[in-house]
Design a protein around this motif. Structure first.
Motif, PDB file in Angstrom:
ATOM      1  N   VAL A   1       2.232  12.531   9.581  1.00 21.89           N
ATOM      2  CA  VAL A   1       3.379  12.789   9.149  1.00 21.89           C
ATOM      3  C   VAL A   1       4.561  12.298   9.805  1.00 21.89           C
ATOM      4  N   ASP A   2       4.528  12.440  11.333  1.00 21.52           N
ATOM      5  CA  ASP A   2       5.401  12.205  12.024  1.00 21.52           C
ATOM      6  C   ASP A   2       5.717  10.568  12.026  1.00 21.52           C
ATOM      7  N   ASP A   3       4.524   9.726  12.017  1.00 18.68           N
ATOM      8  CA  ASP A   3       4.902   8.529  12.064  1.00 18.68           C
ATOM      9  C   ASP A   3       4.954   7.774  10.516  1.00 18.68           C
ATOM     10  N   GLY A   4       4.928   8.676   9.800  1.00 26.34           N
ATOM     11  CA  GLY A   4       5.250   8.117   8.121  1.00 26.34           C
ATOM     12  C   GLY A   4       4.132   7.679   7.394  1.00 26.34           C
ATOM     13  N   ARG A   5       2.896   7.692   7.879  1.00 28.34           N
ATOM     14  CA  ARG A   5       1.943   7.409   6.821  1.00 28.34           C
ATOM     15  C   ARG A   5       1.424   8.409   5.821  1.00 28.34           C
TER      16      ARG A   5
ATOM     17  N   ALA B   1       5.101  14.776  -4.477  1.00 28.04           N
ATOM     18  CA  ALA B   1       5.272  13.580  -5.040  1.00 28.04           C
ATOM     19  C   ALA B   1       4.072  12.787  -4.838  1.00 28.04           C
ATOM     20  N   LEU B   2       3.673  11.544  -5.290  1.00 29.80           N
ATOM     21  CA  LEU B   2       2.685  10.647  -5.083  1.00 29.80           C
ATOM     22  C   LEU B   2       3.035   9.424  -4.405  1.00 29.80           C
ATOM     23  N   TYR B   3       2.206   9.117  -3.424  1.00 34.34           N
ATOM     24  CA  TYR B   3       2.604   8.058  -2.489  1.00 34.34           C
ATOM     25  C   TYR B   3       1.485   6.733  -2.422  1.00 34.34           C
ATOM     26  N   THR B   4       1.781   5.659  -1.900  1.00 35.59           N
ATOM     27  CA  THR B   4       0.750   4.684  -1.701  1.00 35.59           C
ATOM     28  C   THR B   4       1.271   4.115  -0.209  1.00 35.59           C
ATOM     29  N   PRO B   5       0.279   3.413   0.443  1.00 34.63           N
ATOM     30  CA  PRO B   5       0.809   2.867   1.727  1.00 34.63           C
ATOM     31  C   PRO B   5       1.462   1.504   1.618  1.00 34.63           C
ATOM     32  N   HIS B   6       2.404   1.201   2.008  1.00 34.87           N
ATOM     33  CA  HIS B   6       3.198   0.053   2.333  1.00 34.87           C
ATOM     34  C   HIS B   6       2.249  -0.894   2.954  1.00 34.87           C
ATOM     35  N   PRO B   7       1.974  -2.177   2.163  1.00 36.46           N
ATOM     36  CA  PRO B   7       0.870  -3.240   2.747  1.00 36.46           C
ATOM     37  C   PRO B   7       1.005  -3.644   3.910  1.00 36.46           C
ATOM     38  N   GLY B   8       2.413  -3.551   4.239  1.00 36.24           N
ATOM     39  CA  GLY B   8       2.795  -4.328   5.688  1.00 36.24           C
ATOM     40  C   GLY B   8       2.829  -3.029   6.794  1.00 36.24           C
ATOM     41  N   THR B   9       3.469  -2.168   6.523  1.00 36.04           N
ATOM     42  CA  THR B   9       3.840  -1.102   7.564  1.00 36.04           C
ATOM     43  C   THR B   9       3.181   0.096   7.607  1.00 36.04           C
ATOM     44  N   GLY B  10       2.208   0.402   6.513  1.00 37.27           N
ATOM     45  CA  GLY B  10       1.480   1.628   6.346  1.00 37.27           C
ATOM     46  C   GLY B  10       2.131   2.634   6.064  1.00 37.27           C
ATOM     47  N   GLN B  11       3.527   2.716   5.968  1.00 36.94           N
ATOM     48  CA  GLN B  11       4.376   3.908   5.621  1.00 36.94           C
ATOM     49  C   GLN B  11       4.113   4.160   4.200  1.00 36.94           C
TER      50      GLN B  11
ATOM     51  N   SER C   1      -7.733   7.002  -1.656  1.00 41.39           N
ATOM     52  CA  SER C   1      -8.279   7.702  -0.710  1.00 41.39           C
ATOM     53  C   SER C   1      -9.001   7.075   0.449  1.00 41.39           C
ATOM     54  N   SER C   2      -9.160   5.952   0.294  1.00 40.44           N
ATOM     55  CA  SER C   2      -9.881   5.096   1.467  1.00 40.44           C
ATOM     56  C   SER C   2      -8.758   4.652   2.479  1.00 40.44           C
ATOM     57  N   THR C   3      -7.492   4.753   2.314  1.00 42.78           N
ATOM     58  CA  THR C   3      -6.400   4.412   3.199  1.00 42.78           C
ATOM     59  C   THR C   3      -6.800   4.825   4.706  1.00 42.78           C
ATOM     60  N   TYR C   4      -6.989   6.130   4.860  1.00 38.84           N
ATOM     61  CA  TYR C   4      -7.025   6.666   6.340  1.00 38.84           C
ATOM     62  C   TYR C   4      -8.424   7.474   6.080  1.00 38.84           C
ATOM     63  N   PRO C   5      -9.327   7.620   7.440  1.00 38.55           N
ATOM     64  CA  PRO C   5     -10.234   8.523   7.562  1.00 38.55           C
ATOM     65  C   PRO C   5      -9.905   9.779   7.668  1.00 38.55           C
ATOM     66  N   LEU C   6      -9.142  10.558   6.641  1.00 35.83           N
ATOM     67  CA  LEU C   6      -8.784  11.821   7.014  1.00 35.83           C
ATOM     68  C   LEU C   6      -9.830  12.854   6.855  1.00 35.83           C
ATOM     69  N   ARG C   7     -10.961  12.648   5.957  1.00 35.25           N
ATOM     70  CA  ARG C   7     -11.921  13.641   5.507  1.00 35.25           C
ATOM     71  C   ARG C   7     -12.884  13.718   6.620  1.00 35.25           C
ATOM     72  N   SER C   8     -13.002  12.398   7.426  1.00 33.68           N
ATOM     73  CA  SER C   8     -14.204  12.572   8.443  1.00 33.68           C
ATOM     74  C   SER C   8     -13.550  13.270   9.683  1.00 33.68           C
TER      75      SER C   8
END
Length: 410
Positions: free
Chosen positions: A30-34, A243-253, A391-398
Protein backbone atom coordinates in the motif's frame (compact mmCIF):
# COMPACT_ATOMS: atom_id res chain seq x y z
CA UNK A 1 -20.25 -6.92 11.51
CA UNK A 2 -16.48 -7.25 11.97
CA UNK A 3 -13.94 -9.97 12.80
CA UNK A 4 -12.08 -8.90 15.92
CA UNK A 5 -9.32 -10.97 17.54
CA UNK A 6 -11.01 -13.23 20.06
CA UNK A 7 -8.00 -14.16 22.16
CA UNK A 8 -4.34 -13.69 22.86
CA UNK A 9 -2.65 -15.03 19.69
CA UNK A 10 -0.22 -16.97 21.86
CA UNK A 11 -3.12 -19.10 23.09
CA UNK A 12 -3.67 -20.30 19.54
CA UNK A 13 -0.02 -21.16 18.98
CA UNK A 14 0.92 -18.01 17.07
CA UNK A 15 3.78 -15.73 18.01
CA UNK A 16 2.34 -12.17 18.14
CA UNK A 17 5.60 -10.58 17.02
CA UNK A 18 5.75 -12.88 14.02
CA UNK A 19 2.09 -12.23 13.16
CA UNK A 20 2.95 -8.52 13.11
CA UNK A 21 5.19 -9.23 10.13
CA UNK A 22 2.04 -9.83 8.06
CA UNK A 23 0.91 -6.22 8.39
CA UNK A 24 4.43 -4.89 7.92
CA UNK A 25 4.92 -6.87 4.72
CA UNK A 26 1.57 -6.17 3.10
CA UNK A 27 1.66 -2.57 4.32
CA UNK A 28 4.55 -1.98 1.93
CA UNK A 29 2.28 -2.88 -0.99
CA UNK A 30 0.00 0.00 0.00
CA UNK A 31 2.73 2.44 0.94
CA UNK A 32 4.35 2.21 -2.50
CA UNK A 33 1.02 2.31 -4.35
CA UNK A 34 0.80 -1.24 -5.67
CA UNK A 35 -2.39 -1.92 -3.67
CA UNK A 36 -5.04 0.51 -2.50
CA UNK A 37 -5.79 -1.38 0.70
CA UNK A 38 -6.42 -4.81 2.17
CA UNK A 39 -8.00 -6.86 4.95
CA UNK A 40 -6.52 -10.02 6.47
CA UNK A 41 -7.99 -12.50 8.97
CA UNK A 42 -6.21 -15.56 10.42
CA UNK A 43 -7.84 -18.03 12.80
CA UNK A 44 -6.85 -21.18 14.62
CA UNK A 45 -9.10 -23.65 16.42
CA UNK A 46 -12.05 -21.35 15.81
CA UNK A 47 -10.45 -18.31 17.44
CA UNK A 48 -9.40 -15.19 15.54
CA UNK A 49 -5.64 -14.89 16.06
CA UNK A 50 -5.07 -11.94 13.71
CA UNK A 51 -7.40 -9.42 12.08
CA UNK A 52 -6.20 -6.25 10.40
CA UNK A 53 -7.06 -3.64 7.79
CA UNK A 54 -4.76 -1.22 6.03
CA UNK A 55 -4.96 1.44 3.35
CA UNK A 56 -7.93 2.77 1.44
CA UNK A 57 -10.97 1.04 0.04
CA UNK A 58 -11.31 3.97 -2.39
CA UNK A 59 -8.14 5.96 -3.07
CA UNK A 60 -9.88 8.70 -5.01
CA UNK A 61 -12.49 9.26 -2.30
CA UNK A 62 -9.92 8.92 0.48
CA UNK A 63 -12.06 6.39 2.39
CA UNK A 64 -10.22 3.77 4.47
CA UNK A 65 -10.61 0.01 4.50
CA UNK A 66 -12.88 -0.74 7.45
CA UNK A 67 -13.86 -4.04 9.10
CA UNK A 68 -17.20 -4.08 7.22
CA UNK A 69 -15.81 -3.18 3.78
CA UNK A 70 -17.52 -5.07 0.95
CA UNK A 71 -15.28 -6.85 -1.57
CA UNK A 72 -15.88 -8.41 -4.98
CA UNK A 73 -14.89 -12.01 -4.35
CA UNK A 74 -15.24 -13.23 -7.96
CA UNK A 75 -14.15 -16.90 -8.03
CA UNK A 76 -14.44 -17.28 -4.27
CA UNK A 77 -18.11 -17.59 -5.26
CA UNK A 78 -17.30 -21.06 -6.62
CA UNK A 79 -16.88 -22.86 -3.26
CA UNK A 80 -20.23 -21.45 -2.09
CA UNK A 81 -21.97 -22.68 -5.25
CA UNK A 82 -20.22 -26.04 -4.88
CA UNK A 83 -21.50 -26.37 -1.31
CA UNK A 84 -24.99 -25.55 -2.60
CA UNK A 85 -24.76 -28.33 -5.18
CA UNK A 86 -23.57 -30.84 -2.62
CA UNK A 87 -26.46 -29.93 -0.33
CA UNK A 88 -28.78 -31.08 -3.12
CA UNK A 89 -26.60 -34.16 -3.62
CA UNK A 90 -27.01 -35.01 0.07
CA UNK A 91 -30.78 -34.90 -0.50
CA UNK A 92 -30.43 -37.55 -3.22
CA UNK A 93 -31.44 -35.14 -5.98
CA UNK A 94 -28.67 -36.38 -8.28
CA UNK A 95 -25.55 -38.54 -8.33
CA UNK A 96 -22.13 -37.19 -9.14
CA UNK A 97 -21.93 -39.56 -12.09
CA UNK A 98 -25.21 -38.36 -13.65
CA UNK A 99 -24.95 -36.70 -17.10
CA UNK A 100 -25.90 -33.05 -16.75
CA UNK A 101 -27.96 -33.35 -19.95
CA UNK A 102 -30.62 -35.03 -17.81
CA UNK A 103 -31.46 -31.51 -16.54
CA UNK A 104 -29.72 -29.36 -19.14
CA UNK A 105 -30.63 -30.96 -22.49
CA UNK A 106 -28.55 -28.38 -24.39
CA UNK A 107 -25.47 -30.37 -23.29
CA UNK A 108 -26.69 -33.65 -24.81
CA UNK A 109 -24.63 -33.44 -28.00
CA UNK A 110 -21.57 -31.35 -27.20
CA UNK A 111 -18.54 -31.34 -29.46
CA UNK A 112 -14.83 -31.18 -28.73
CA UNK A 113 -12.24 -28.98 -30.44
CA UNK A 114 -9.78 -31.12 -32.40
CA UNK A 115 -7.72 -28.80 -34.58
CA UNK A 116 -7.84 -25.67 -36.70
CA UNK A 117 -8.17 -22.00 -35.85
CA UNK A 118 -10.79 -19.73 -34.35
CA UNK A 119 -11.85 -18.81 -37.89
CA UNK A 120 -12.02 -22.42 -39.01
CA UNK A 121 -12.25 -24.82 -36.04
CA UNK A 122 -12.62 -28.56 -36.56
CA UNK A 123 -14.57 -30.40 -33.88
CA UNK A 124 -15.45 -34.02 -33.10
CA UNK A 125 -18.31 -35.50 -31.03
CA UNK A 126 -17.76 -35.95 -27.31
CA UNK A 127 -17.33 -39.63 -26.50
CA UNK A 128 -18.22 -39.10 -22.84
CA UNK A 129 -21.10 -37.14 -21.33
CA UNK A 130 -20.38 -34.14 -19.13
CA UNK A 131 -21.24 -35.39 -15.65
CA UNK A 132 -21.93 -33.52 -12.44
CA UNK A 133 -18.50 -34.30 -11.01
CA UNK A 134 -16.88 -32.85 -14.12
CA UNK A 135 -18.46 -29.48 -13.34
CA UNK A 136 -17.35 -29.57 -9.71
CA UNK A 137 -13.76 -30.46 -10.63
CA UNK A 138 -13.31 -28.34 -13.80
CA UNK A 139 -12.71 -31.47 -15.86
CA UNK A 140 -15.65 -30.92 -18.25
CA UNK A 141 -13.57 -29.22 -20.96
CA UNK A 142 -15.27 -25.85 -20.48
CA UNK A 143 -13.09 -22.73 -20.39
CA UNK A 144 -12.99 -18.94 -19.92
CA UNK A 145 -12.74 -16.55 -22.83
CA UNK A 146 -10.51 -14.16 -20.91
CA UNK A 147 -7.89 -16.89 -20.36
CA UNK A 148 -6.58 -16.38 -23.92
CA UNK A 149 -4.57 -19.60 -23.90
CA UNK A 150 -6.36 -21.64 -26.59
CA UNK A 151 -8.42 -21.50 -29.77
CA UNK A 152 -11.48 -22.43 -27.71
CA UNK A 153 -10.92 -19.38 -25.50
CA UNK A 154 -11.01 -17.26 -28.66
CA UNK A 155 -14.27 -18.89 -29.72
CA UNK A 156 -15.75 -18.00 -26.32
CA UNK A 157 -14.72 -14.36 -26.74
CA UNK A 158 -16.13 -14.23 -30.25
CA UNK A 159 -19.46 -15.48 -28.87
CA UNK A 160 -19.47 -12.78 -26.15
CA UNK A 161 -18.21 -14.91 -23.24
CA UNK A 162 -15.23 -12.92 -22.01
CA UNK A 163 -15.26 -11.55 -18.46
CA UNK A 164 -19.00 -12.09 -18.45
CA UNK A 165 -21.80 -13.33 -20.68
CA UNK A 166 -23.45 -11.65 -23.69
CA UNK A 167 -25.77 -8.80 -22.67
CA UNK A 168 -29.39 -9.69 -22.12
CA UNK A 169 -28.87 -13.32 -21.12
CA UNK A 170 -30.00 -14.83 -17.86
CA UNK A 171 -28.28 -17.92 -16.47
CA UNK A 172 -30.49 -20.25 -18.52
CA UNK A 173 -29.64 -18.41 -21.74
CA UNK A 174 -25.96 -18.21 -20.86
CA UNK A 175 -25.80 -21.95 -20.17
CA UNK A 176 -27.51 -22.71 -23.47
CA UNK A 177 -24.99 -20.55 -25.30
CA UNK A 178 -22.04 -22.21 -23.57
CA UNK A 179 -23.31 -25.62 -24.67
CA UNK A 180 -22.99 -24.56 -28.32
CA UNK A 181 -19.27 -23.87 -27.96
CA UNK A 182 -16.75 -26.71 -28.35
CA UNK A 183 -15.06 -28.28 -25.35
CA UNK A 184 -11.32 -27.96 -24.90
CA UNK A 185 -10.92 -31.73 -24.37
CA UNK A 186 -12.99 -34.86 -23.90
CA UNK A 187 -14.83 -34.69 -20.54
CA UNK A 188 -12.88 -36.23 -17.68
CA UNK A 189 -9.52 -36.33 -19.45
CA UNK A 190 -7.99 -33.01 -18.32
CA UNK A 191 -8.41 -30.00 -16.07
CA UNK A 192 -9.16 -26.49 -17.23
CA UNK A 193 -10.44 -23.52 -15.28
CA UNK A 194 -13.62 -22.16 -16.80
CA UNK A 195 -17.37 -21.65 -16.65
CA UNK A 196 -18.09 -25.06 -15.12
CA UNK A 197 -19.38 -23.55 -11.87
CA UNK A 198 -21.69 -21.23 -13.79
CA UNK A 199 -23.20 -24.26 -15.49
CA UNK A 200 -23.36 -25.91 -12.06
CA UNK A 201 -25.34 -22.90 -10.87
CA UNK A 202 -27.81 -23.45 -13.67
CA UNK A 203 -28.06 -27.12 -12.70
CA UNK A 204 -28.91 -26.02 -9.14
CA UNK A 205 -31.67 -23.82 -10.53
CA UNK A 206 -33.29 -26.61 -12.52
CA UNK A 207 -32.97 -29.25 -9.80
CA UNK A 208 -34.19 -26.96 -7.00
CA UNK A 209 -36.82 -25.01 -8.95
CA UNK A 210 -35.38 -21.71 -7.65
CA UNK A 211 -33.13 -19.12 -9.23
CA UNK A 212 -29.58 -19.28 -7.92
CA UNK A 213 -29.85 -16.05 -5.96
CA UNK A 214 -32.87 -17.27 -4.01
CA UNK A 215 -31.39 -20.72 -3.39
CA UNK A 216 -28.10 -19.40 -2.04
CA UNK A 217 -29.86 -16.80 0.10
CA UNK A 218 -32.42 -19.17 1.60
CA UNK A 219 -30.27 -22.27 2.01
CA UNK A 220 -26.78 -20.91 2.81
CA UNK A 221 -26.39 -17.17 3.33
CA UNK A 222 -29.33 -16.46 5.63
CA UNK A 223 -28.90 -19.57 7.81
CA UNK A 224 -25.21 -18.73 8.29
CA UNK A 225 -25.85 -15.04 8.96
CA UNK A 226 -23.88 -14.00 5.85
CA UNK A 227 -26.03 -10.91 5.40
CA UNK A 228 -23.52 -8.97 3.28
CA UNK A 229 -22.90 -11.73 0.74
CA UNK A 230 -24.98 -11.21 -2.40
CA UNK A 231 -24.92 -10.73 -6.14
CA UNK A 232 -25.01 -6.93 -6.01
CA UNK A 233 -24.60 -4.02 -3.61
CA UNK A 234 -27.71 -1.92 -3.02
CA UNK A 235 -27.48 1.90 -2.82
CA UNK A 236 -27.59 1.92 0.99
CA UNK A 237 -24.31 -0.04 1.14
CA UNK A 238 -22.60 1.34 -1.97
CA UNK A 239 -20.15 3.45 0.04
CA UNK A 240 -18.85 0.30 1.76
CA UNK A 241 -17.85 -1.30 -1.56
CA UNK A 242 -14.12 -1.16 -2.25
CA UNK A 243 -13.07 0.30 -5.58
CA UNK A 244 -11.54 -2.00 -8.18
CA UNK A 245 -8.01 -1.45 -9.48
CA UNK A 246 -5.59 -2.76 -12.10
CA UNK A 247 -1.79 -2.30 -12.23
CA UNK A 248 -0.40 0.45 -14.44
CA UNK A 249 1.61 -1.34 -17.15
CA UNK A 250 4.59 0.95 -16.69
CA UNK A 251 4.74 1.83 -13.00
CA UNK A 252 2.82 -1.02 -11.36
CA UNK A 253 0.75 1.55 -9.44
CA UNK A 254 -2.87 0.66 -8.75
CA UNK A 255 -5.12 2.38 -11.30
CA UNK A 256 -8.87 2.60 -10.83
CA UNK A 257 -10.96 0.33 -13.11
CA UNK A 258 -14.41 1.89 -12.89
CA UNK A 259 -15.68 0.33 -16.11
CA UNK A 260 -15.40 -3.13 -14.54
CA UNK A 261 -16.05 -2.13 -10.96
CA UNK A 262 -19.50 -0.58 -11.39
CA UNK A 263 -21.04 -3.93 -12.36
CA UNK A 264 -21.33 -4.86 -8.68
CA UNK A 265 -23.71 -1.94 -8.06
CA UNK A 266 -26.62 -3.23 -10.15
CA UNK A 267 -28.73 -6.38 -10.01
CA UNK A 268 -27.34 -8.76 -12.65
CA UNK A 269 -29.57 -10.50 -15.13
CA UNK A 270 -27.31 -13.55 -15.01
CA UNK A 271 -26.49 -14.90 -11.54
CA UNK A 272 -22.96 -16.20 -11.94
CA UNK A 273 -22.30 -19.14 -9.65
CA UNK A 274 -18.67 -18.95 -10.68
CA UNK A 275 -17.86 -15.30 -10.03
CA UNK A 276 -20.85 -13.16 -9.13
CA UNK A 277 -20.84 -12.58 -5.37
CA UNK A 278 -19.61 -9.76 -3.17
CA UNK A 279 -18.88 -10.40 0.50
CA UNK A 280 -17.19 -9.18 3.66
CA UNK A 281 -14.45 -10.65 5.82
CA UNK A 282 -16.97 -11.38 8.58
CA UNK A 283 -19.25 -13.27 6.20
CA UNK A 284 -16.58 -15.33 4.49
CA UNK A 285 -15.02 -16.04 7.87
CA UNK A 286 -18.28 -17.75 8.83
CA UNK A 287 -18.19 -19.79 5.61
CA UNK A 288 -14.63 -20.99 6.25
CA UNK A 289 -15.50 -21.85 9.85
CA UNK A 290 -18.42 -23.93 8.57
CA UNK A 291 -15.99 -25.87 6.37
CA UNK A 292 -13.39 -26.27 9.11
CA UNK A 293 -16.08 -27.63 11.46
CA UNK A 294 -17.21 -30.23 8.93
CA UNK A 295 -20.32 -28.49 7.59
CA UNK A 296 -21.80 -27.09 10.82
CA UNK A 297 -21.58 -23.70 12.53
CA UNK A 298 -23.48 -22.36 15.54
CA UNK A 299 -26.04 -25.13 15.36
CA UNK A 300 -26.62 -24.73 11.61
CA UNK A 301 -25.59 -27.78 9.59
CA UNK A 302 -25.43 -27.45 5.81
CA UNK A 303 -23.35 -30.54 5.00
CA UNK A 304 -22.33 -33.73 6.75
CA UNK A 305 -18.67 -33.99 7.83
CA UNK A 306 -18.01 -36.93 5.54
CA UNK A 307 -19.30 -34.93 2.59
CA UNK A 308 -16.89 -32.10 3.38
CA UNK A 309 -14.01 -34.57 3.68
CA UNK A 310 -15.00 -36.13 0.36
CA UNK A 311 -15.21 -32.73 -1.35
CA UNK A 312 -11.71 -31.84 -0.19
CA UNK A 313 -9.97 -34.93 -1.54
CA UNK A 314 -8.22 -34.92 -4.91
CA UNK A 315 -10.67 -35.96 -7.65
CA UNK A 316 -8.44 -35.30 -10.66
CA UNK A 317 -8.13 -38.04 -13.29
CA UNK A 318 -5.51 -40.56 -12.30
CA UNK A 319 -4.84 -38.75 -9.03
CA UNK A 320 -2.66 -36.24 -10.87
CA UNK A 321 -1.92 -32.63 -9.98
CA UNK A 322 -2.83 -29.42 -11.79
CA UNK A 323 0.66 -29.03 -13.21
CA UNK A 324 0.30 -32.27 -15.16
CA UNK A 325 -3.22 -31.57 -16.45
CA UNK A 326 -3.57 -27.82 -16.97
CA UNK A 327 -2.63 -26.23 -20.33
CA UNK A 328 0.10 -23.60 -20.22
CA UNK A 329 -0.80 -20.06 -19.28
CA UNK A 330 -2.93 -20.58 -16.17
CA UNK A 331 -1.79 -18.28 -13.35
CA UNK A 332 -4.63 -18.36 -10.81
CA UNK A 333 -2.78 -20.64 -8.39
CA UNK A 334 0.39 -22.65 -7.88
CA UNK A 335 0.04 -25.92 -9.79
CA UNK A 336 2.75 -28.32 -8.62
CA UNK A 337 1.62 -30.78 -5.98
CA UNK A 338 -1.93 -29.39 -6.04
CA UNK A 339 -4.96 -31.54 -6.73
CA UNK A 340 -8.56 -30.47 -7.11
CA UNK A 341 -11.63 -31.63 -5.26
CA UNK A 342 -15.32 -30.82 -5.56
CA UNK A 343 -15.01 -27.04 -5.60
CA UNK A 344 -11.56 -26.49 -4.06
CA UNK A 345 -7.89 -26.83 -4.89
CA UNK A 346 -6.34 -29.38 -2.51
CA UNK A 347 -2.71 -29.60 -1.38
CA UNK A 348 -1.31 -33.06 -2.12
CA UNK A 349 2.33 -32.25 -1.48
CA UNK A 350 3.52 -28.78 -0.39
CA UNK A 351 7.15 -29.39 -1.34
CA UNK A 352 7.04 -28.99 -5.17
CA UNK A 353 5.37 -25.58 -4.98
CA UNK A 354 7.89 -24.35 -2.40
CA UNK A 355 5.07 -22.76 -0.37
CA UNK A 356 4.45 -23.90 3.23
CA UNK A 357 1.12 -25.58 3.83
CA UNK A 358 -0.32 -28.85 5.11
CA UNK A 359 -1.28 -31.94 3.16
CA UNK A 360 -5.07 -31.79 2.83
CA UNK A 361 -5.30 -28.00 2.99
CA UNK A 362 -7.89 -26.64 0.55
CA UNK A 363 -8.37 -23.20 -0.89
CA UNK A 364 -9.23 -20.90 -3.74
CA UNK A 365 -9.12 -17.21 -4.69
CA UNK A 366 -10.72 -14.57 -6.86
CA UNK A 367 -9.80 -12.49 -9.90
CA UNK A 368 -9.27 -9.34 -7.81
CA UNK A 369 -6.55 -11.03 -5.69
CA UNK A 370 -8.78 -12.21 -2.85
CA UNK A 371 -7.93 -15.59 -1.31
CA UNK A 372 -8.79 -18.04 1.44
CA UNK A 373 -7.57 -21.35 2.73
CA UNK A 374 -8.66 -23.94 5.28
CA UNK A 375 -6.03 -26.16 6.90
CA UNK A 376 -7.74 -29.01 8.79
CA UNK A 377 -4.44 -30.41 10.08
CA UNK A 378 -3.46 -27.20 11.88
CA UNK A 379 -7.08 -26.00 12.29
CA UNK A 380 -6.21 -22.75 10.53
CA UNK A 381 -8.30 -20.55 8.25
CA UNK A 382 -6.95 -17.47 6.50
CA UNK A 383 -8.59 -14.73 4.45
CA UNK A 384 -7.10 -12.04 2.22
CA UNK A 385 -9.20 -9.30 0.65
CA UNK A 386 -8.03 -6.60 -1.74
CA UNK A 387 -9.27 -5.41 -5.16
CA UNK A 388 -6.48 -5.67 -7.72
CA UNK A 389 -7.00 -7.59 -10.93
CA UNK A 390 -5.66 -9.82 -12.31
CA UNK A 391 -4.81 -11.99 -9.34
CA UNK A 392 -1.50 -13.02 -10.90
CA UNK A 393 -0.10 -9.48 -10.61
CA UNK A 394 1.72 -10.10 -7.30
CA UNK A 395 2.43 -13.29 -5.28
CA UNK A 396 0.16 -12.16 -2.44
CA UNK A 397 -1.26 -15.60 -1.69
CA UNK A 398 2.00 -17.47 -1.40
CA UNK A 399 3.50 -14.65 0.66
CA UNK A 400 0.58 -14.73 3.09
CA UNK A 401 1.06 -18.48 3.56
CA UNK A 402 4.77 -17.97 4.11
CA UNK A 403 4.14 -15.39 6.84
CA UNK A 404 1.27 -17.22 8.55
CA UNK A 405 3.09 -20.54 8.86
CA UNK A 406 6.28 -18.79 9.96
CA UNK A 407 4.27 -17.26 12.81
CA UNK A 408 2.86 -20.62 13.96
CA UNK A 409 5.15 -21.82 16.75
CA UNK A 410 2.84 -23.91 18.92
Amino acid sequence: MSVAPSSDPARTGFDPARLARIDEHFGRYVDDGRLAGWQIVVTRRGEVAHSSVYGLRDVEAGTPVEPDTIWRIYSMTKPITSVAAMMLWEEGRFELTDPISRWLPEFADVRVFDKGSALKPYTVPAVESIRVWHLLTHTAGLTYGFAQTSVVDALYRAAGYDLGVPPGLDLAGASAGMAKLPLLFQPGTGWNYGVSTDVLGRLIEVVSGQNLDDFLTERILTPLGMTDTRFWVDPADAKRLAALYTPHPGTGQAVRADQLGVAALTRPQCFSGGSGLVSTAADYHRFTQLLLRGGELDGVRLLGPRTVRYMTRNHLPGGGDLASLQPEGFAETVLDGIGFGLGFAVVQDPVPAKVPSSVGEYYWGGLASTAFWVDPAEEITALLFTQLMPSSTYPLRSQLRQLVYAALVG
